[in-house]
Design an enzyme around this catalytic site. Structure first.
Site, short mmCIF file in Angstrom:
data_model
loop_
_atom_site.label_atom_id
_atom_site.label_comp_id
_atom_site.label_asym_id
_atom_site.label_seq_id
_atom_site.Cartn_x
_atom_site.Cartn_y
_atom_site.Cartn_z
N LYS A 49 0.85 -1.20 0.00
CA LYS A 49 0.00 0.00 0.00
C LYS A 49 0.88 1.24 0.00
O LYS A 49 0.64 2.19 -0.75
CB LYS A 49 -0.93 -0.01 1.23
CG LYS A 49 -2.05 -1.04 1.11
CD LYS A 49 -2.80 -1.25 2.42
CE LYS A 49 -3.78 -2.41 2.26
NZ LYS A 49 -4.50 -2.75 3.49
N GLN A 93 -4.55 -1.31 9.65
CA GLN A 93 -4.47 -2.62 9.02
C GLN A 93 -5.08 -3.68 9.94
O GLN A 93 -4.76 -3.75 11.13
CB GLN A 93 -2.99 -2.95 8.72
CG GLN A 93 -2.77 -4.27 8.01
CD GLN A 93 -3.36 -4.29 6.59
OE1 GLN A 93 -3.34 -3.30 5.87
NE2 GLN A 93 -3.89 -5.44 6.20
N ASP A 116 -10.90 3.23 4.58
CA ASP A 116 -11.45 1.89 4.34
C ASP A 116 -12.98 1.88 4.41
O ASP A 116 -13.60 0.85 4.14
CB ASP A 116 -10.91 0.91 5.40
CG ASP A 116 -9.73 0.10 4.88
OD1 ASP A 116 -9.56 0.01 3.66
OD2 ASP A 116 -8.98 -0.43 5.72
#
Ligand code: NAP
Length: 281
Positions: A49, A93, A116
């Site tokens: 990422k 994460q 997200d």
């Protein structure tokens, strides 16, 4: 003939467009990533990422914590990132170490920086049919892939296997919002194959090799979200690709299908949050 839903090709096209846009921007988005613990797969995902963001011209930095990190440390870091005007996107994460309350951590992210789309604010918007700041990355990537290939959703029966907050539930809701008729299956579903055989669009997000050719009807569209390593260390999806592709009209491979679309969506989301933060400037 079965058409392969090529996530890599679409990802590259999206990256080209994003890079062209970012090259013209004086001020750039900044993506802050938090990782806790020593899950090797998570470390690889986070590095990817960061590298991808930097290649596109997005600033990115990672804050790492050991697996014995406390909730207070994570909450304090997120509070700092929330109030930093230079940070436009925050990603925690997953998975987090088991002693950490995932929902408490995710919900401490400001919804307008929640790249997200997993805070209760943003998922609440999605589930009430309103527009969240951004849509969760994997479901968004799946819909972008279906749209790229011109696959009609309205009136189609979509069956989703898996009901996680990360994939199954949001993708089901996004399909519903696009007027598909949606059935969600999970580990307690009885006679799974009887249900999946009625699907025009089958999305499997389980993490086990579960969908064989007897699970689909002819000309079905099959999206394989699952990703795991088998006993020989080989990367596998949920779907028996060779058997199922004999009958499917479209199928996404693993690797090269949903995975690249997830990272493409993350980059799109990062830019969308930045644009939103700067819209009044
Ligand atoms: P998860 O939270 O473990 O959810 C798995 C779901 O599968 C659960 O809802 C579970 O049902 C259901 N399930 C388990 N066994 C089943 C069975 N025998 N029959 C029917 N349903 C069954 O996983 P996730 O986070 O949603 O991820 C799913 C998979 O997608 C994983 O392999 C993950 O690595 C992969 N993934 C890939 C990407 C990508 O970018 N390619 C992104 C995210 C996730 P219950 O709810 O009843 O337990």
């Amino acid at each position: 003939m079965t058409i392969i839903l090529d996530g890599k090709k679409l990802r590259d096209k999206i990256f080209k467009d994003l890079k062209a846009k970012l090259d013209k921007m004086n001020k750039k988005p900044t993506l802050a990533v938090i990782i806790a613990g020593d899950n090797p797969a998570s470390k690889i995902y986070v590095n990817n990422k960061k590298k991808t963001a930097e290649n596109l011209g997005i600033n990115s930095f990672v804050t790492e914590y050991p697996s014995n990190v406390t909730e207070e440390e994570l909450l304090s870091k997120i509070k700092e990132l929330n109030s930093d005007k230079n940070i436009t996107a925050i990603l925690v994460q997953l998975p987090l170490p088991s002693h950490i309350n995932k929902s408490k951590i995710l919900n401490s992210i400001s919804p307008e920086k929640d790249v997200d789309g997993l805070t209760t604010y943003n998922s609440g918007k999605l589930f009430s049919g309103e527009k969240p700041f951004v849509y969760p990355c994997t479901p968004k990537g799946i819909l972008l892939l279906l749209d790229e290939y011109g696959i009609e959703l309205e009136g189609k029966h979509a069956v989703v296997i898996g009901r996680s907050s990360l994939v199954g539930k949001p993708v089901a809701q996004m399909l519903l919002n696009r007027n598909a008729t949606v059935t969600i299956c999970h580990s307690k579903t009885k006679n799974l194959a009887d249900i999946t055989k009625t699907a025009d669009i089958l999305i499997s997000a389980v993490g086990k090799n579960i969908v064989g050719e007897k699970y689909i009807k002819n000309n079905c569209v099959v999206i394989d979200v699952g990703i795991f390593r088998d006993e020989f260390g080989k990367l596998r999806g949920d779907v028996d690709f060779d058997g199922v592709s004999k009958h499917a009209s479209y199928i996404s491979p693993v690797p090269g299908g949903v995975g690249p679309m997830t990272i493409a969506s993350l980059m799109i989301n990062t830019l969308e949050l930045f644009d939103n933060a700067n819209k009044d400037c």
